[in-house]
Scaffold this active site. Structure first.
Site, PDB file in Angstrom:
ATOM      1  N   HIS A 260       0.775  -0.955   0.249  1.00 54.37           N
ATOM      2  CA  HIS A 260       0.289   0.503  -0.270  1.00 54.37           C
ATOM      3  C   HIS A 260       1.003   1.581   0.028  1.00 54.37           C
ATOM      4  CE1 HIS A 260      -3.243   2.401   1.116  1.00 54.37           C
ATOM      5  NE2 HIS A 260      -4.012   2.182   2.017  1.00 54.37           N
ATOM      6  N   HIS A 301      -2.523  -2.245  -9.760  1.00 50.42           N
ATOM      7  CA  HIS A 301      -3.628  -1.911  -8.973  1.00 50.42           C
ATOM      8  C   HIS A 301      -5.117  -2.121  -8.781  1.00 50.42           C
ATOM      9  CE1 HIS A 301      -5.556   1.763  -6.253  1.00 50.42           C
ATOM     10  NE2 HIS A 301      -4.909   2.019  -6.420  1.00 50.42           N
ATOM     11  N   ASP A 359       2.900   5.278  -6.667  1.00 50.91           N
ATOM     12  CA  ASP A 359       4.418   5.501  -6.395  1.00 50.91           C
ATOM     13  C   ASP A 359       5.453   5.144  -6.749  1.00 50.91           C
ATOM     14  OD1 ASP A 359       2.016   3.637  -3.920  1.00 50.91           O
ATOM     15  OD2 ASP A 359       2.993   5.240  -3.928  1.00 50.91           O
TER      16      ASP A 359
END
Ligand code: SDX
Length: 418
Positions: A260, A301, A359
């Site tokens: 995460h 994702h 990210d």
């Protein structure tokens, strides 16, 4: 009133389960009636299960769309700043200039957390991860500000604004304690991102408008994201009427995981481990090997089965920051661009619709700015605190508010005597 139903035939009986329409996204089947017929649904990871109603954020994973209160993320990143987006998330509308100035003044008035924060940090050895410190700082604030009348909207509003104001110092001081350096004091008259950069670097980097803008944009891109793991954790903790600071501690704990919010730190570690573009094929092969638990950090994702719209903005920001710093030839950025290109041409990633997520590029920007790796996830927490607070506040006001208590698929032994 909508009268569409889903008919479910169970053991000869037909159940009419109401279908409700969402503004966007899949329509929903209300399944509460199932429990009266001794049936549950089983949906590990909540792939197809909505845990709540929300009007804050909408993601279209197939099209790579992210809206906050209806506004596309790329417009918010280009035309607002973090506190303006925070106001939108919390209140549902963009502020006018009076509202914006009042909000920013209130947040700036809470820039100094209570002394309990410095005292709590003393309990950590130098080198402890700043995310561990942030979890404890929320616990310390829960002890300092308790009880909080959850049902009182004015008290909730004050707590929300206060915590948003505290966060830059909590994050900067946690890092400074991590490296055993003295902490800097907040200054008056700075924007939110400037305040954070001054708290982190003092004058050394606090006064570069390009870097401050990049940090502010990173905060916008990380502010909220529907019912992700950490937001769902905050909602579940909040559903017991727990102290909201304690709920934030739970959210920070969930965000820390490398699957995460910890992925941005893991991306830099992975790019550094790849070290040279010639090693990319070896790592791609590992990511594809079902016997190797290595995954391409910053890729994939649960919801996005297209390019994460935040990653697109992040990639542009990456270009701007590296050019500004004269580091457009940053080896990790070049490896990242090459890795993305190769992965997006590979059937394994194409079939599974694995694209770069928020990210993948954020770590390269933060590293170029001089932000240490251990601070990447705390900065994610700095931004996501606004989303957690907006979602928690929405839950408190929801007429469907009830304690979260999932059921289970019991696979244990039948009753037996000792
Ligand atoms: C964030 O939920 C949110 O909104 C989160 C977030 C937010 O703003 O709050 O967007 C922030 O957490 C972004 C995600 C950061 N995490 C990473 O970058 C870590 C690497 N990504 C993976 O761990 C993974 O993609 C997840 C956890 C993000 C999503 O996993 P899912 O949805 O449970 O998907 P899955 O594990 O079922 O994978 C489906 C397939 C599997 O292969 P098969 O079993 O079908 O053969 O895709 C493969 C997986 O092995 N796969 C990957 C992969 N991600 C999925 N293979 C290699 N590298 C990857 N990164």
């Amino acid at each position: 009133m909508n009268d569409k139903v889903a008919k479910l035939n169970i053991e000869g009986e037909t159940l009419d389960l109401p279908i409700v329409n969402a503004t966007y996204g899949p329509h929903l089947v209300e399944i509460e009636a199932l429990s009266k017929h001794e049936f549950f649904t089983y949906d590990p990871g909540f792939i197809s299960t909505a845990s709540c109603r929300s009007a804050i954020t909408y993601i279209n994973g197939e099209k790579g769309i992210l809206l906050h209160r209806g506004y596309p993320i790329d417009q918010l990143a280009a035309k607002t700043d973090f506190l303006t987006t925070a106001y939108l998330l919390l209140n549902g509308e963009l502020p006018n200039s009076t509202e914006q100035n009042e909000f920013k003044t209130i947040i700036a008035s809470h820039v100094n957390p209570p002394a309990i924060v410095h005292d709590t940090l003393q309990g950590f050895a130098k080198g402890a991860h700043p995310m561990a410190m942030l979890i404890s700082l929320m616990g310390a604030l829960a002890g300092y500000f308790h009880p909080i009348k959850i049902r009182d909207a004015a008290e909730r509003k004050h707590m929300i604004e206060q915590l948003i104001g505290f966060m830059p110092a909590l994050v900067a001081w946690s890092y400074q304690h991590h490296i055993g350096q003295k902490t800097y004091s907040p200054r008056a008259g700075l924007s939110y991102a400037e305040q954070f950069m001054y708290l982190l670097f003092d004058d050394k980097r606090g006064n570069n408008p390009i870097l401050n803008k990049a940090i502010d944009r990173i905060l916008i891109l990380h502010a909220d994201h529907e019912q992700n793991a950490s937001t769902s954790t905050v909602r579940l903790a909040g559903s017991t009427l727990a102290n909201p600071y304690a709920c934030m501690a739970a959210g920070i704990a969930a965000l820390w995981g490398p699957a995460h919010g910890g992925a941005n730190e893991a991306v830099i570690k992975m790019l550094s481990e790849i070290e040279d573009e010639k090693n990319i094929p070896k790592f791609i092969a590992r990511a594809k090997d079902s016997n190797d638990n290595f995954r391409l950090m910053g890729f994939g994702h649960r919801v996005y089965k297209n390019y994460d719209p935040r990653a697109k903005v992040m990639k542009q920001t990456c270009d701007e920051v590296l050019s500004e710093l004269g580091e457009q030839h940053d080896p990790l950025f070049k490896i990242a661009l090459q890795l993305e290109r190769i992965a997006l041409e590979d059937d394994y990633f194409i079939q599974r619709k694995l694209y770069p997520n928020v990210d993948f590029y954020s770590g390269i920007i933060l590293r170029a700015i001089g932000i240490p790796t251990e601070l990447f996830t705390p900065i994610f927490a700095l931004a996501r605190t606004v989303g957690w607070l907006a979602q928690w506040g929405e839950m408190c006001d929801d007429n469907d508010f009830k304690i979260g208590r999932p059921r289970q698929w019991y696979t244990g032994p039948k009753v037996r005597d000792i």
